[in-house]
Design a protein around this motif. Sequence first.
Motif, PDB file in Angstrom:
ATOM      1  N   MET A   1       0.832  -1.194   0.000  1.00 14.43           N
ATOM      2  CA  MET A   1       0.000   0.000   0.000  1.00 14.43           C
ATOM      3  C   MET A   1       0.875   1.257   0.000  1.00 14.43           C
ATOM      4  SD  MET A   1      -3.050  -1.122  -0.127  1.00 14.43           S
ATOM      5  CE  MET A   1      -3.894  -2.678   0.105  1.00 14.43           C
ATOM      6  N   ASP A  26       1.839  -1.312   6.126  1.00 14.48           N
ATOM      7  CA  ASP A  26       2.786  -2.333   5.673  1.00 14.48           C
ATOM      8  C   ASP A  26       3.967  -2.525   6.621  1.00 14.48           C
ATOM      9  OD1 ASP A  26       3.994   0.064   5.163  1.00 14.48           O
ATOM     10  OD2 ASP A  26       4.411  -0.319   3.046  1.00 14.48           O
ATOM     11  N   ALA A  74      -2.824  -8.901   5.867  1.00 15.07           N
ATOM     12  CA  ALA A  74      -3.513  -8.425   4.669  1.00 15.07           C
ATOM     13  C   ALA A  74      -3.664  -9.578   3.664  1.00 15.07           C
ATOM     14  CB  ALA A  74      -2.716  -7.275   4.054  1.00 15.07           C
ATOM     15  N   PRO A  75      -4.727  -9.550   2.826  1.00 15.04           N
ATOM     16  CA  PRO A  75      -5.710  -8.468   2.703  1.00 15.04           C
ATOM     17  C   PRO A  75      -7.001  -8.717   3.490  1.00 15.04           C
ATOM     18  CG  PRO A  75      -5.930  -9.919   0.839  1.00 15.04           C
ATOM     19  CD  PRO A  75      -4.840 -10.515   1.713  1.00 15.04           C
ATOM     20  N   ASN A  76      -7.052  -9.805   4.253  1.00  8.46           N
ATOM     21  CA  ASN A  76      -8.310 -10.150   4.926  1.00  8.46           C
ATOM     22  C   ASN A  76      -8.395  -9.499   6.311  1.00  8.46           C
ATOM     23  OD1 ASN A  76      -9.136 -11.894   2.779  1.00  8.46           O
ATOM     24  ND2 ASN A  76      -7.673 -13.415   3.544  1.00  8.46           N
ATOM     25  N   THR A  77      -8.351  -8.170   6.320  1.00  9.15           N
ATOM     26  CA  THR A  77      -8.453  -7.419   7.563  1.00  9.15           C
ATOM     27  C   THR A  77      -9.414  -6.258   7.372  1.00  9.15           C
ATOM     28  OG1 THR A  77      -6.681  -5.840   7.069  1.00  9.15           O
ATOM     29  CG2 THR A  77      -6.024  -7.961   8.037  1.00  9.15           C
ATOM     30  N   LYS A  80      -7.727  -3.969   5.041  1.00  8.36           N
ATOM     31  CA  LYS A  80      -7.062  -4.697   3.959  1.00  8.36           C
ATOM     32  C   LYS A  80      -5.552  -4.506   4.009  1.00  8.36           C
ATOM     33  CE  LYS A  80      -9.120  -5.781   0.185  1.00  8.36           C
ATOM     34  NZ  LYS A  80      -9.701  -5.812  -1.166  1.00  8.36           N
ATOM     35  N   GLU A  81      -5.030  -4.025   5.132  1.00  9.14           N
ATOM     36  CA  GLU A  81      -3.600  -3.910   5.373  1.00  9.14           C
ATOM     37  C   GLU A  81      -3.237  -4.840   6.532  1.00  9.14           C
ATOM     38  OE1 GLU A  81      -3.302   0.880   4.374  1.00  9.14           O
ATOM     39  OE2 GLU A  81      -3.362   0.191   6.437  1.00  9.14           O
ATOM     40  N   ASP A  82      -1.954  -5.030   6.773  1.00  5.11           N
ATOM     41  CA  ASP A  82      -1.524  -5.757   7.969  1.00  5.11           C
ATOM     42  C   ASP A  82      -1.967  -4.982   9.208  1.00  5.11           C
ATOM     43  OD1 ASP A  82      -0.264  -7.767   6.535  1.00  5.11           O
ATOM     44  OD2 ASP A  82       1.685  -6.743   6.529  1.00  5.11           O
ATOM     45  N   ASN A 122      -9.417   1.352   0.330  1.00  7.80           N
ATOM     46  CA  ASN A 122      -8.880   0.074  -0.154  1.00  7.80           C
ATOM     47  C   ASN A 122      -9.955  -0.863  -0.694  1.00  7.80           C
ATOM     48  OD1 ASN A 122      -6.235   0.760   0.442  1.00  7.80           O
ATOM     49  ND2 ASN A 122      -6.333  -0.064   2.521  1.00  7.80           N
ATOM     50  N   ARG A 124     -12.683  -2.278   0.759  1.00 10.94           N
ATOM     51  CA  ARG A 124     -13.343  -3.303   1.570  1.00 10.94           C
ATOM     52  C   ARG A 124     -14.795  -2.942   1.843  1.00 10.94           C
ATOM     53  NH1 ARG A 124     -14.837  -5.772   6.133  1.00 10.94           N
ATOM     54  NH2 ARG A 124     -14.974  -3.851   7.313  1.00 10.94           N
TER      55      ARG A 124
END
Length: 456
Positions: A1, A26, A74-77, A80-82, A122, A124
């Motif tokens: 990102m 990130d 990421a991306p399942n947050t 969509k970031e850490d 992002n 989501r």
Amino acid sequence: MLFDTIAAISTPRGEGGIGIVRLSGDKAFEITEKIFHAKSGKKISEMRNFSINYGHIYDGENLIDEVMVSVMKAPNTYTKEDIVEINCHGGLIVTEKILETVLKYGARHSEPGEFTRRAFLNGRIDLTQAEATIDIIHGKTEKSVALSLNQLRGDLKEQIEHLKKLVLDVAAHINVVLDYPEEGIDDPLPANLVGNLEEVIETTDRLIKSYDKGKMIKEGIKTAIVGKPNVGKSSLLNSVLKEDRAIVTHIPGTTRDVIEEVVNLKGIPLVLVDTAGIRNTDDIVENIGVEKSKKMIENADLILFVVDGARELEEEDLKIHDAIQADKVIGIINKIDMERKADISKLTKVTKWIEISAKENLGIDEMEDEIYNHIVDGSIEDSSQKITITNVRHKSALEKTKQYVENMFETINLGLPMDLLAVDIKGALDSLSEVTGEISSEDLLDHIFSNFCVGK
């Protein structure tokens, strides 16, 4: 990102069982690894996704706290970031110290709503879902939260996407007619596409009409309790709240300012305002309260006009009666536990009277039922199961959509050139995109997300 890594305290400030410091970006893992010593000895990047890990936070050699760290990759947050969430002991000093340490090692303090803004940017969530998030946080009743949850789930987003598809089908046909005149298509819109536009008008009209009820459920009804001094306004407020919120004495003019409280009335937030008794007075402070009361009569959504049933009507009663609007008033005859002396026949603006004794708590339930019936109808009972808009921004965009589609029908009926339809089609699509945030200005986003808390 392209974003830097942000951090904030996501739990309320002050003492509590736990506090949470959240990082997103990130470098969230890299920064956390510098300060978190896991019992397992693993690095953050080596830990399982969606795992909670025990260890300690250090600033160099200095131990700060014993913590549990949640790792979300990421991306399942949410953004969509850490994301890393440091669950520490609750308390202002500990959470602030951990946040300071996180910032020291490379994170930036987040702006209000920046985590949710990143979720939007992002992809989501769309803007309606972002707005639903803040509405859930601020929700005053189960009904208001239920409406927001439906919006957060994406119900409104799906409805808008369906409307856009209907309009795009029309746009595709018109483009074929304009781009390939040799095909000889004379009918500008076949019946099925006319049906598309009719459905858009019908749906946008229904959503627009749902706004009044949605706003009511979300924001509540500003309800002013008005009357001359010593008729029992403060006692009435206390009876509804079931607590002694307002001072009650036999001395006229006790309430010198407006007192505002919110009560949940069958899922509707009722914003009750106990006003100063309206009368002529030489008391400077009381007179300020009287002026505020008069202003409240003008601005209230609903007025509870209280008269003293045990006293004959006076000039002050009649003056208040003359100032109120007939379509938003319920009459309250108080002190029914005493001999009736008030003749209400002159108070013709009031068509519905409820008899109570605020002191003895008589008739309060009946009064609440009448208030509810006055401000809503049966259709609101299942409104939480329907798509109901609660945001004036959505309403405005949908009104523009409806107008553009109506312009298209007018263009067709007048037999005007078909390229004029393309202008209105673009307008309809753009206004629908405004609802979901596909078309939005930076100022609009700043305004929306500034209403969030810093850690959300």
